[in-house]
Scaffold this motif. Structure first.
Motif, short mmCIF file in Angstrom:
data_model
loop_
_atom_site.label_atom_id
_atom_site.label_comp_id
_atom_site.label_asym_id
_atom_site.label_seq_id
_atom_site.Cartn_x
_atom_site.Cartn_y
_atom_site.Cartn_z
N GLN A 194 21.24 -11.57 -24.33
CA GLN A 194 21.57 -11.84 -25.73
C GLN A 194 20.48 -11.38 -26.69
N ARG A 195 20.91 -11.05 -27.88
CA ARG A 195 19.98 -10.67 -28.95
C ARG A 195 18.94 -11.79 -29.12
N GLY A 196 17.68 -11.40 -29.22
CA GLY A 196 16.62 -12.39 -29.40
C GLY A 196 16.13 -13.02 -28.12
N ALA A 197 16.52 -12.46 -26.96
CA ALA A 197 16.09 -13.05 -25.69
C ALA A 197 14.59 -12.98 -25.51
N GLU A 198 13.93 -12.00 -26.13
CA GLU A 198 12.49 -11.82 -25.98
C GLU A 198 11.84 -11.85 -27.36
N ARG A 199 11.32 -13.00 -27.72
CA ARG A 199 10.72 -13.15 -29.05
C ARG A 199 9.23 -13.46 -28.98
N SER A 200 8.62 -13.24 -27.83
CA SER A 200 7.19 -13.52 -27.72
C SER A 200 6.39 -12.55 -28.58
N THR A 201 5.12 -12.87 -28.77
CA THR A 201 4.26 -12.02 -29.61
C THR A 201 4.23 -10.60 -29.09
N MET A 202 4.26 -10.46 -27.75
CA MET A 202 4.23 -9.14 -27.13
C MET A 202 5.63 -8.70 -26.74
N GLY A 203 6.65 -9.24 -27.40
CA GLY A 203 8.02 -8.97 -27.05
C GLY A 203 8.45 -7.54 -27.34
N ASN A 204 9.67 -7.23 -26.92
CA ASN A 204 10.21 -5.89 -27.07
C ASN A 204 10.73 -5.64 -28.48
N PRO A 205 10.87 -4.37 -28.85
CA PRO A 205 11.52 -4.06 -30.12
C PRO A 205 12.93 -4.64 -30.14
N ASN A 206 13.40 -4.99 -31.34
CA ASN A 206 14.72 -5.58 -31.54
C ASN A 206 14.86 -6.93 -30.85
N ALA A 207 13.73 -7.53 -30.38
CA ALA A 207 13.73 -8.81 -29.68
C ALA A 207 14.62 -8.77 -28.45
N SER A 208 14.78 -7.60 -27.87
CA SER A 208 15.59 -7.43 -26.67
C SER A 208 14.72 -7.58 -25.44
N ALA A 209 15.29 -8.10 -24.35
CA ALA A 209 14.57 -8.21 -23.09
C ALA A 209 14.70 -6.93 -22.25
N LEU A 210 15.32 -5.90 -22.80
CA LEU A 210 15.50 -4.66 -22.05
C LEU A 210 14.14 -4.05 -21.69
N ALA A 211 13.95 -3.75 -20.43
CA ALA A 211 12.75 -3.03 -20.00
C ALA A 211 12.98 -1.54 -20.11
N GLN A 212 14.13 -1.08 -19.62
CA GLN A 212 14.50 0.32 -19.70
C GLN A 212 15.99 0.45 -19.40
N LEU A 213 16.56 1.54 -19.89
CA LEU A 213 17.93 1.93 -19.54
C LEU A 213 17.83 3.26 -18.83
N ARG A 214 18.53 3.37 -17.70
CA ARG A 214 18.43 4.62 -16.94
C ARG A 214 19.81 5.15 -16.60
N THR A 215 19.88 6.46 -16.48
CA THR A 215 21.15 7.12 -16.17
C THR A 215 21.01 7.98 -14.93
N SER A 216 22.04 7.98 -14.13
CA SER A 216 22.12 8.82 -12.94
C SER A 216 23.45 9.55 -13.03
N GLU A 217 23.41 10.87 -13.10
CA GLU A 217 24.68 11.57 -13.32
C GLU A 217 24.66 13.02 -12.86
N ASP A 218 25.85 13.44 -12.39
CA ASP A 218 26.13 14.86 -12.23
C ASP A 218 27.41 15.18 -12.99
N LEU A 219 27.75 14.31 -13.94
CA LEU A 219 28.92 14.50 -14.80
C LEU A 219 28.69 15.61 -15.81
N MET A 220 27.47 15.67 -16.35
CA MET A 220 27.20 16.56 -17.48
C MET A 220 26.54 17.87 -17.07
N GLY A 221 26.74 18.25 -15.81
CA GLY A 221 26.22 19.53 -15.36
C GLY A 221 25.49 19.43 -14.04
N ALA A 222 25.03 20.57 -13.57
CA ALA A 222 24.27 20.63 -12.32
C ALA A 222 22.87 21.13 -12.65
N PRO A 223 21.86 20.69 -11.90
CA PRO A 223 21.95 19.75 -10.80
C PRO A 223 22.07 18.30 -11.29
#
Length: 501
Positions: free
Chosen positions: A309-338
């Motif tokens: 949820q929005r605001g899950a991480e509001r600590s002083t050293m929290g993430n931008p947008n108060a999000s707890a997201l560490a990273q978003l990653r993609t794995s794909e061969d949909l948009m081309g090779a390799p």
């Protein structure tokens, strides 16, 4: 000289860790002890090792390893079954591993005179995972169709387990989620990351599957992604409480047009509701008491709401947008090779008031052009013990903006002429393209959670054999140890700041 003990692996680099993460640290090769590397200039040596189960060599947590001889110390295997003693004087040493109810082979190893770094592997049978029973597919890798097809996963209604909801919750206040997504997709254009160019992905293939609103913007309510699973990664990170992850697959699930997964990887916040790692583990463990169905899903949502949820991480050293997201990653061969693997972080705008998903260096993965590079090979040889032990992160100067792989997995391997196979294999398994392309048992060429696999009645058909046979037993062992260990007795396995992606 005072002996310094460092359990594996407190890393020098803040890394995300893969699917689920998709891969984990490759276990130290099971082999007789090897004299490796030259002693450090100050004369200090290291003794490292791995304790794996007797079926798949999956790492076993909470095994106490006693070092005796020229210096004495004690270590407890971490979430990957690894241990490490450093800063040792040269001399004669013995290793003795133990865990109540377990049979460990060999029971004791006399290393003899140790004048250079040494690695020793052990095999554990019996009560290696001693502790309360853990149901892995209710507590760790939650892929049952009663969850992945629940109404909560609907993009149309913005259910709390939907791609739409997760995007909307991290979008800056006042920003259209469609514009937030458009900014994210800019990361598939040719860019230069850390001095290395990335390839141009054909986003048209994705855009053709993604309906638009009347104003021409992408409609997140019709995003072409379905939930494949929710994953407990409380085993990650030497500090904090670990992570939890949502894995989405492209729709339609058609291998002939290519596949794509999008992985939302959240840091588990530390707050009054869940103050530490043990409390998060206990919450996931409590899910095992319920049958799949309405009550189970309600309990699971109460957990996921704490980090999505929005605001899950509001600590002083929290993430931008108060999000707890560490990273978003993609794995794909949909948009081309390799095949391509990319990592995105919430990066603040210059004003600092808003943050958007921007492409960053791919964790623990050198740019592909460095395959066989003399400088990277020199780094591997100079850090052989730590790399095989899973304790030495890659020098950031080598990191590129994507991992790539050939259509034939065995055709793309990290190759360094001066590196022996245990070193090469350990390093490769800690990189994203090695993990997804040549060193592990991935599913459908590149995926450990496959977007186009047939889930089957229990959903586990989307998981690779590596996940089911190596990663799941390892994570079960970690949960069991942390649920039953005694902090005062010093037998709690540490979490891992995994060097794997």
């Amino acid at each position: 000289m005072k002996t310094r003990l460092r359990p594996l692996p407190p890393l020098l680099l803040a890394l995300s860790a893969l699917v689920l993460s998709s891969c984990g640290v490759e276990p130290i090769e099971e082999q007789p002890s090897l004299d490796i590397a030259e002693a450090a200039l100050n004369g200090a040596v290291a003794i490292a090792g791995h304790v794996g189960n007797d079926t798949s060599n999956a790492g076993m947590s909470g095994v106490i390893v006693q070092l005796s001889g020229a210096a004495s110390a004690q270590a407890v295997t971490d979430s990957h079954g690894n241990f490490l003693f450093t800063g040792l004087p040269a001399g004669t040493y013995t290793l003795t591993p133990s865990k109540p109810g377990a049979t460990i082979t060999p029971s004791t190893v006399n290393l003899g005179s140790v004048t250079a770094d040494r690695i020793q592997s052990f095999t554990c049978a019996g009560a290696c995972g001693a502790g309360p029973a853990v149901d892995p597919y209710k507590e760790i890798a939650i892929v049952d169709p009663s969850v992945t097809q629940d109404a909560r996963t609907s993009n149309a209604t913005g259910g709390p387990w939907s791609f739409r909801y997760l995007i909307e919750q991290m979008t800056p206040s006042g920003v259209d989620p469609a514009d937030f997504v458009a900014e994210w997709l800019e990361g598939f254009q040719p860019l230069t990351i850390n001095g290395y160019p990335t390839t141009n992905r054909g986003t048209l293939s994705l855009l053709n599957l993604w309906p638009t609103r009347p104003d021409g913007k992408l409609d997140v309510a019709q995003a072409p992604f379905r939930l494949l699973g929710i994953f407990n990664r409380t085993d990650l990170h030497a500090s904090g409480s670990g992570e939890a992850r949502f894995v989405f697959g492209i729709v339609p699930p058609n291998h002939f047009i290519g596949g794509m997964t999008v992985i939302f990887e959240y840091r588990l916040p530390t707050n009054s509701i869940a103050p530490d790692r043990h409390s998060w583990i206990a919450r996931f463990h409590a899910l095992g008491q319920h049958a799949f169905g309405a009550q189970y899903n309600q309990q699971l949502q109460e957990i996921t709401d704490l980090f999505t949820q929005r605001g899950a991480e509001r600590s002083t050293m929290g993430n931008p947008n108060a999000s707890a997201l560490a990273q978003l990653r993609t794995s794909e061969d949909l948009m081309g090779a390799p095949w391509s693997w990319r990592e995105f972080h919430l990066v603040p705008e210059p004003t600092g008031y808003q943050a958007f998903l921007r492409l960053v260096e791919t964790a623990q993965t050198p740019d592909q052009q460095l395959n066989g590079d003399a400088g990277l090979e020199a780094f591997l040889l100079a850090n052989r013990t730590g790399i095989i032990a899973g304790a030495t992160p890659l020098d950031p100067s080598f990191l590129g903006g994507e991992a790539e792989g050939n259509v034939v997995p065995s055709a793309t391997k990290w190759v360094f002429p001066g590196a022996d196979e245990p070193l090469r294999h350990a390093f490769a398994g800690q990189t994203c393209n090695g993990c997804h392309n040549a060193e592990t048992q991935q599913l459908a060429t590149f995926y450990h959670v496959a977007p186009f696999a047939t889930p089957g009645p229990d959903g586990t058909g989307v998981l690779s054999n590596f996940v089911k046979q190596v990663e799941i037993p390892r994570r079960v062992s970690f949960m069991q140890n942390r649920l039953s260990c005694s902090t005062l007795a010093g037998d709690c396995s540490p979490g891992s700041e995994s060097v794997a992606p």
